[in-house]
Write a protein that holds these residues in place. Structure first.
Motif, PDB file in Angstrom:
ATOM      1  N   UNK A 277       0.853  -1.196   0.000  1.00 49.38           N
ATOM      2  CA  UNK A 277       0.000   0.000   0.000  1.00 49.38           C
ATOM      3  C   UNK A 277       0.884   1.240   0.000  1.00 49.38           C
ATOM      4  N   UNK A 278       0.582   2.215  -0.880  1.00 46.00           N
ATOM      5  CA  UNK A 278       1.509   3.329  -1.011  1.00 46.00           C
ATOM      6  C   UNK A 278       0.856   4.697  -1.128  1.00 46.00           C
ATOM      7  N   UNK A 279      -0.448   4.768  -1.351  1.00 45.95           N
ATOM      8  CA  UNK A 279      -1.085   6.072  -1.512  1.00 45.95           C
ATOM      9  C   UNK A 279      -2.495   6.017  -0.951  1.00 45.95           C
ATOM     10  N   UNK A 280      -2.922   7.104  -0.305  1.00 43.28           N
ATOM     11  CA  UNK A 280      -4.259   7.160   0.285  1.00 43.28           C
ATOM     12  C   UNK A 280      -4.876   8.519  -0.054  1.00 43.28           C
ATOM     13  N   UNK A 281      -6.181   8.519  -0.273  1.00 43.66           N
ATOM     14  CA  UNK A 281      -6.862   9.777  -0.558  1.00 43.66           C
ATOM     15  C   UNK A 281      -8.362   9.640  -0.413  1.00 43.66           C
ATOM     16  N   UNK A 282      -9.008  10.728  -0.039  1.00 41.63           N
ATOM     17  CA  UNK A 282     -10.456  10.738   0.122  1.00 41.63           C
ATOM     18  C   UNK A 282     -11.067  11.906  -0.620  1.00 41.63           C
ATOM     19  N   UNK A 327       0.115   2.289  -8.183  1.00 45.00           N
ATOM     20  CA  UNK A 327      -0.830   3.399  -8.190  1.00 45.00           C
ATOM     21  C   UNK A 327      -0.102   4.633  -7.665  1.00 45.00           C
ATOM     22  N   UNK A 328      -0.036   5.679  -8.486  1.00 41.71           N
ATOM     23  CA  UNK A 328       0.719   6.874  -8.113  1.00 41.71           C
ATOM     24  C   UNK A 328      -0.152   8.118  -7.974  1.00 41.71           C
ATOM     25  N   UNK A 329      -1.419   8.029  -8.370  1.00 38.23           N
ATOM     26  CA  UNK A 329      -2.284   9.202  -8.270  1.00 38.23           C
ATOM     27  C   UNK A 329      -3.730   8.784  -8.082  1.00 38.23           C
ATOM     28  N   UNK A 330      -4.409   9.410  -7.126  1.00 38.24           N
ATOM     29  CA  UNK A 330      -5.838   9.223  -6.871  1.00 38.24           C
ATOM     30  C   UNK A 330      -6.464  10.599  -6.699  1.00 38.24           C
ATOM     31  N   UNK A 331      -7.506  10.899  -7.487  1.00 37.06           N
ATOM     32  CA  UNK A 331      -8.170  12.190  -7.363  1.00 37.06           C
ATOM     33  C   UNK A 331      -9.678  12.016  -7.474  1.00 37.06           C
ATOM     34  N   UNK A 332     -10.410  12.681  -6.575  1.00 35.86           N
ATOM     35  CA  UNK A 332     -11.874  12.670  -6.586  1.00 35.86           C
ATOM     36  C   UNK A 332     -12.394  13.979  -7.165  1.00 35.86           C
TER      37      UNK A 332
END
Length: 406
Positions: A277-282, A327-332
Motif C-alpha cells: 500500500x503506497x497512496x491514500x486519498x479521500x 498506483x501513483x495518483x488518486x483524485x476525486x
C-alpha cells in the motif's frame, strides 16, 4: 517574461470580465496579471460581508450515470507555455469562480494558466532554482500556493501580491533539530493541510509526523506524532465535518488514525490485502477513502468506517483491479461521483471510476487516448474539466459534459 495577451472572443464571458473597455482586444502581460488579481480580490472579498465558501458556490447537476461518460478533448491547458520536461503536480484553484490551474515541472518552475476551455492563456511563471518541485497545492482558502520538495524548507506564493516567500529560518524549531534528527526529516515531499488550513502535517523519517501551526504566520513545528513505520501518505478526514482527524499510511500497509487535538493515535487498522500500500486519498465530502498499492489494486472504503472507533477493522466496499502497476495518483471530483486513478509506470494507465456503483467507465479513456505516462491529475472545482499531466510536460485538458453543459 509575461507575454502580451489577446482576448480570443467577445462572447467569452469569463475573459470579458477582465476588460476595462468594450473595444479592448489586447492587453500587456503585466496588466493582464494585475487584472487577474483584481478579479480574484473581487470574488474572494465580496461587498457587505456576504462571503461564501467555494464549495457552497458549486451548483448541483444531478446524478451521473454509470457505464458511459461523455468526454471532449480541449486544447492542452498549458499549450501557451509548455515545459520541456515532465509535469509533476497540477491543481485547479479551489474556488469555482477562479478558473486558474497551476502546474509544476521538473525544471523547477511553477506556471499558472487561466482556463477558459479555448486558448487557456498563460498568466505567470515562477522559477525557484533552489527547490525541486515535487508538490504544489493551493491553500484551502485559495489565497496562496504551497511549494515543497526534498528540502528542509518550502515556498509560498501569494496570489494577491504576486510574491513568493521562503519559509522562515528555524522552521523545525528546537524539538526536531537535536542529535536525533536525520536527513530525511528535512524533506517536505509528503505533506497535507487540514480542511481549515490552519495546520500543515509533514511526514518525516522513521514514522515521524511534524505538525506546523499555519495560523501564526511564523510556520513553526509545534508538535509531533510517531508511527511504527515509515509514512507513505497523509490524509485529513472529512467524515462528519472533521477537521482534526489525520490518517497516515505506513509502508507496512497500516493506517493510523490520529486525534491531532489530543496528539494521540485513536485507531489503527490494516489495509485489505496488506501488501505494498503506497497512496491514500479521500473526497471533500468525507464519503470515500481509497488506498492504492504497488500491484495496481485500489481498495475503496466508506470513510466513516475508517475513522469510526466502533469499527475495528474496516472492510473495503470494493477492490478495483483495472490497473496492474504502482498506483501513483488518486483524485476525486467535487461531488464524490468520480474517482480518477492512475499509474506512471506504463503508458496510458489511467481509469475513471463511477463511485456510486463502484464500476469503471468502459468507453473512456480508449486505447487511442494520448495520455502517455500519467504523472498528475485534477478535477476543476465544479468538475467541468479534468486535467492530466504526463512525462512529456503536457497538461491534457478534457471537458466532462455532465458537469460542463449547464
Amino acid at each position: 517574461m509575461i507575454p502580451t495577451f489577446r482576448y480570443p472572443s467577445p462572447h467569452n464571458t469569463r475573459l470579458r470580465k477582465l476588460r476595462d473597455a468594450p473595444s479592448e482586444d489586447t492587453v500587456g502581460g503585466r496588466e493582464y496579471e494585475r487584472r487577474l488579481r483584481r478579479q480574484y480580490e473581487q470574488i474572494t472579498q465580496p461587498p457587505n460581508g456576504h462571503r461564501k465558501r467555494a464549495k457552497n458556490c458549486i451548483p448541483s447537476v444531478g446524478d451521473l450515470r454509470q457505464g458511459i461518460i461523455s468526454v471532449d478533448r480541449l486544447r492542452d491547458a498549458n499549450q501557451a507555455a509548455p515545459p520541456k520536461v515532465k509535469s509533476n503536480p497540477l491543481r485547479f484553484h479551489p474556488n469555482p469562480q477562479i478558473p486558474v490551474l497551476l502546474t509544476a515541472s521538473a525544471d523547477r518552475r511553477l506556471r499558472l494558466f487561466h482556463i477558459d476551455g479555448l486558448t487557456n492563456p498563460h498568466a505567470q511563471t515562477l522559477h525557484i532554482p533552489s527547490l525541486p518541485l515535487t508538490n504544489a497545492t493551493f491553500h484551502p482558502s485559495g489565497a496562496s500556493i504551497l511549494l515543497t520538495g526534498p528540502r528542509p524548507f518550502y515556498y509560498t506564493y501569494d496570489l494577491q501580491s504576486g510574491t513568493a516567500h521562503r519559509s522562515p529560518r528555524g522552521l523545525w524549531g528546537t524539538t526536531f533539530s537535536g542529535p536525533s534528527q536525520t536527513p530525511q526529516d528535512g524533506s517536505m515531499d509528503i505533506c497535507a493541510f487540514n480542511p481549515p488550513g490552519d495546520v500543515l502535517a509533514i511526514a518525516g523519517r522513521c514514522g515521524h509526523i511534524h505538525l506546523v501551526d499555519w495560523r501564526s504566520g511564523a510556520a513553526q513545528v509545534v508538535a509531533g506524532l510517531k508511527a511504527n513505520a515509515a509514512i507513505r501518505a497523509l490524509w485529513w478526514s472529512r467524515a462528519h465535518g472533521a477537521t482534526s482527524t489525520l490518517l497516515s499510511l505506513t509502508e507496512d500497509a497500516q493506517v493510523y488514525v490520529w486525534d491531532v487535538a489530543q496528539r494521540k493515535c485513536v485507531k489503527r487498522w490494516q489495509d485489505e490485502g496488506g501488501f505494498g500500500s503506497r497512496i491514500v486519498g479521500g473526497d471533500q465530502r468525507g464519503s470515500y477513502l481509497a488506498i492504492g498499492s504497488n500491484t495496481g489494486l485500489v481498495n475503496v472504503y466508506s470513510e466513516e468506517s475508517t475513522v469510526s472507533l466502533g469499527v475495528s477493522k474496516p472492510k473495503a466496499l470494493k477492490t478495483l483491479g483495472n490497473l496492474t502497476t504502482n498506483i501513483t495518483c488518486l483524485r476525486y471530483n467535487h461531488d464524490a461521483q468520480l474517482l480518477a486513478m492512475a499509474s506512471n509506470v506504463k503508458k496510458d494507465q489511467m481509469r475513471l471510476v463511477h463511485l456510486p456503483s463502484l464500476t469503471v467507465f468502459g468507453n473512456w479513456p480508449t486505447t487511442s487516448t494520448p495520455l502517455g505516462h500519467v504523472t498528475a491529475m485534477d478535477f476543476s472545482a465544479g468538475s467541468e474539466y479534468l486535467a492530466i499531466g504526463n512525462n512529456r510536460g503536457r497538461a491534457l485538458l478534457y471537458q466532462l459534459r455532465h458537469y460542463g453543459e449547464k
